[in-house]
Motif scaffolding. Structure first.
Motif, short mmCIF file in Angstrom:
data_model
loop_
_atom_site.label_atom_id
_atom_site.label_comp_id
_atom_site.label_asym_id
_atom_site.label_seq_id
_atom_site.Cartn_x
_atom_site.Cartn_y
_atom_site.Cartn_z
N GLY A 293 57.50 68.66 0.96
CA GLY A 293 58.22 67.49 1.46
C GLY A 293 59.27 67.83 2.50
N GLY A 294 59.09 68.95 3.18
CA GLY A 294 60.06 69.37 4.19
C GLY A 294 60.14 68.46 5.40
N ASP A 295 59.13 67.56 5.55
CA ASP A 295 59.17 66.60 6.66
C ASP A 295 59.99 65.35 6.29
N TYR A 296 60.37 65.23 5.01
CA TYR A 296 61.23 64.15 4.50
C TYR A 296 60.64 62.75 4.74
N LEU A 297 59.32 62.67 4.79
CA LEU A 297 58.68 61.37 5.00
C LEU A 297 58.96 60.39 3.86
N PHE A 298 59.32 60.90 2.70
CA PHE A 298 59.64 60.04 1.56
C PHE A 298 60.88 59.19 1.84
N ALA A 299 61.67 59.59 2.85
CA ALA A 299 62.89 58.83 3.20
C ALA A 299 62.64 57.89 4.38
N PHE A 300 61.39 57.80 4.82
CA PHE A 300 61.03 57.01 6.00
C PHE A 300 61.54 55.57 5.89
N ARG A 301 61.25 54.93 4.77
CA ARG A 301 61.59 53.51 4.61
C ARG A 301 63.09 53.27 4.60
N MET A 302 63.83 54.18 3.96
CA MET A 302 65.29 54.03 3.89
C MET A 302 65.90 53.92 5.27
N ALA A 394 70.03 66.97 -9.08
CA ALA A 394 69.76 67.61 -10.38
C ALA A 394 68.44 67.11 -10.96
N LYS A 395 68.21 65.81 -10.87
CA LYS A 395 66.98 65.22 -11.41
C LYS A 395 65.76 65.68 -10.60
N LEU A 396 65.91 65.73 -9.28
CA LEU A 396 64.81 66.17 -8.43
C LEU A 396 64.46 67.64 -8.69
N LEU A 397 65.49 68.47 -8.86
CA LEU A 397 65.27 69.89 -9.11
C LEU A 397 64.62 70.12 -10.48
N ALA A 398 65.02 69.32 -11.46
CA ALA A 398 64.52 69.52 -12.83
C ALA A 398 63.16 68.89 -13.07
N GLU A 399 62.88 67.73 -12.44
CA GLU A 399 61.69 66.96 -12.81
C GLU A 399 60.60 66.87 -11.74
N ALA A 400 60.97 67.05 -10.48
CA ALA A 400 59.97 66.90 -9.42
C ALA A 400 59.08 68.13 -9.31
N ARG A 401 57.80 67.95 -9.61
CA ARG A 401 56.84 69.04 -9.51
C ARG A 401 55.82 68.79 -8.41
N GLY A 402 56.01 67.70 -7.71
CA GLY A 402 55.14 67.34 -6.59
C GLY A 402 55.77 66.19 -5.83
N LEU A 403 55.21 65.83 -4.68
CA LEU A 403 55.78 64.76 -3.86
C LEU A 403 55.72 63.41 -4.56
N ASP A 404 54.70 63.21 -5.39
CA ASP A 404 54.61 61.95 -6.14
C ASP A 404 55.82 61.78 -7.05
N ASP A 405 56.28 62.89 -7.64
CA ASP A 405 57.47 62.84 -8.50
C ASP A 405 58.72 62.50 -7.68
N VAL A 406 58.81 63.07 -6.49
CA VAL A 406 59.96 62.78 -5.61
C VAL A 406 60.00 61.29 -5.30
N VAL A 407 58.86 60.74 -4.91
CA VAL A 407 58.78 59.32 -4.56
C VAL A 407 59.13 58.45 -5.77
N LYS A 408 58.61 58.82 -6.95
CA LYS A 408 58.88 58.04 -8.16
C LYS A 408 60.36 58.05 -8.51
N ILE A 409 60.99 59.21 -8.46
CA ILE A 409 62.43 59.32 -8.77
C ILE A 409 63.25 58.48 -7.81
N LEU A 410 62.89 58.50 -6.53
CA LEU A 410 63.64 57.72 -5.55
C LEU A 410 63.36 56.23 -5.71
N ASN A 411 62.12 55.86 -6.04
CA ASN A 411 61.79 54.44 -6.24
C ASN A 411 62.49 53.87 -7.46
N ASP A 412 62.73 54.72 -8.46
CA ASP A 412 63.41 54.26 -9.67
C ASP A 412 64.85 53.83 -9.39
N MET A 413 65.38 54.22 -8.24
CA MET A 413 66.75 53.86 -7.88
C MET A 413 66.86 52.43 -7.37
#
Length: 440
Positions: A293-302, A394-413
């Motif tokens: 996720g080094g391209d940070y596309l998960f933050a595109f919509r924000m 902290a949550k991303l470091l502990a729980e994100a094991r793939g980009l889908d997890d990153v997106v889910k954690i951010l969507n939960d906000m």
């Protein structure tokens, strides 16, 4: 000690009764903190000059009362110079309204549904400029044409030409190809709000976006613009005023919507966001890179729609006005007016050195750290995203094991973010980033 929790602001932006899962706004109207109509009116001199410094401080402390939000936003976005008088602003307003009417009429001559109270959601022409002959579209066009002919007696009509019976140039084809996409987005925008149960409000949003895509043909229309424009027509009664407020916002964001064959404009900001995160939270940045996720596309919509989907409707407006107050730069007005007919006050203020007191806190930090000396200062929106990521580090470091997890954690906000806290976090990261960048 008991504290007044404040008045909920959601009553100003009513949600349809059947929409039960819409997050409530955390923004509260608080006496003594929120910029009220009384405090706003008191900030003007008898001639109409605005004490912008005091106003910015009040907005940062408690936002703007919904009843005056539209007129305050016009100043925050640079529509008007705080150093202008009531009479000067009235002249500018009338001139802009006339210009919008001219632009809208130009668009109506090309496509008669502009200003008719209707809009299209089906393509009206093919890629080579030929009419699609969609029966619903043709019926609407004929209805609009007949309505105008009944309303007008005499005068010249070019309606028959606007149905695609004359050769279209590339610019007109490009514009007409976007009209149905605007319509599709309009019916999806803020659909949970009572305001958009009215057809006239949907068509007003379509008209403004259609006119803007002709006015700024280099950018045209891109998905997400409807989210940025929607609050303007809710806050400003006059369609032309809403258009120019939206146009000022787009001057800041139009780079996000500029597309080439190889990239989208917002990607440049995503690269900068990666650099900021690498400086302020290197461990998180490394983790995101490892996950691909080094391209940070998960933050595109924000970045694309300024957190409209991450906050409730009321909170997103509160966030916007705090952002604009924090990064307010009095030079904006002079820059924005350079291609328009200027008035005495704007001309007279161009050569003066701006006072730090007239700037927002974010802009003052840039001034102190020489942020204007090289490239243009980074927008606060980048630090807001970085702040959100750091808050969830902290949550991303502990729980994100793939980009889908990153997106889910951010969507939960979504709906759970605090706008004021996000701005405070952005300011802290901005200060930290400037300090580290300066010492690098």
């Amino acid at each position: 000690m008991w504290r007044d929790p404040g008045t909920p602001a959601d009553s100003y932006y009513q949600v349809r009764s059947e929409c039960t899962d819409v997050p409530e706004s955390k923004f509260r109207i608080k006496a003594g903190k929120t910029l009220s109509a009384r405090k706003w009116n008191a900030a003007f001199s008898t001639e109409g000059y605005l004490d912008i410094g005091k106003t910015l401080g009040r907005i940062h402390r408690g936002g703007i009362h919904p009843s005056i939000r539209g007129e305050v936003w016009e100043f925050l976005l640079g529509c008007y110079d705080p150093k202008s008088s009531f009479d000067e602003r009235d002249q500018i307003r009338q001139r802009r309204r006339a210009k919008y009417a001219m632009l809208k009429e130009e668009c109506r001559q090309m496509f008669p549904l502009i200003g008719s109270g209707k809009f299209v959601t089906a393509p009206i022409i093919t890629e080579d400029g030929e009419p699609t002959k969609d029966p619903i579209v043709l019926q609407q066009i004929n209805s609009a044409s007949l309505s105008e002919e009944n309303d007008a007696s005499g005068g010249s009509h070019t309606m028959n030409q606007s149905n695609g019976h004359h050769p279209l140039d590339k610019k007109e084809i490009q514009w007409k190809l976007t009209l149905h996409q605007i319509g599709l987005d309009v019916v999806r925008t803020d659909r949970t709000l009572v305001f958009y149960e009215k057809q006239e409000n949907l068509s007003k949003l379509w008209d403004i976006l259609a006119v803007y895509s002709w006015f700024d043909i280099d950018v045209g229309y891109g998905q997400g613009m409807s989210d940025l424009c929607s609050p303007m027509i809710m806050l400003l009664d006059d369609e032309a005023d809403a258009f120019w407020c939206f146009e000022r916002l787009m001057r800041r964001l139009r780079g996000n919507f500029r597309c080439t064959e190889s990239s989208v404009g917002v990607e440049e900001q995503l690269v900068t966001l990666a650099s900021i995160t690498q400086v302020v939270d290197p461990k998180l940045h490394q983790h995101l890179e490892t996950l691909g996720g080094g391209d940070y596309l998960f933050a595109f919509r924000m970045l694309m729609v300024l957190f409209r989907r991450e906050f409730s409707f009321g909170d997103s407006l509160y966030l916007w006005e705090m952002m604009w107050a924090l990064e307010y730069d009095p030079d904006l007005f002079s820059v924005y007016e350079e291609h328009e007919s200027t008035h005495n006050k704007s001309e007279g203020s161009k050569g003066k050195v701006k006072s730090a007191r007239q700037c927002g806190k974010f802009e003052r930090e840039n001034m102190r750290n020489g942020g204007k000396s090289a490239a243009a200062p980074l927008p606060i929106s980048l630090f807001l995203v970085a702040s959100v990521l750091k808050d969830k580090s902290a949550k991303l470091l502990a729980e994100a094991r793939g980009l889908d997890d990153v997106v889910k954690i951010l969507n939960d906000m979504t709906g759970n973010l605090d706008a004021r806290k996000a701005c405070t976090g952005a300011m802290k990261l901005h200060k930290k980033y400037l300090k580290k960048a300066k010492n690098a």
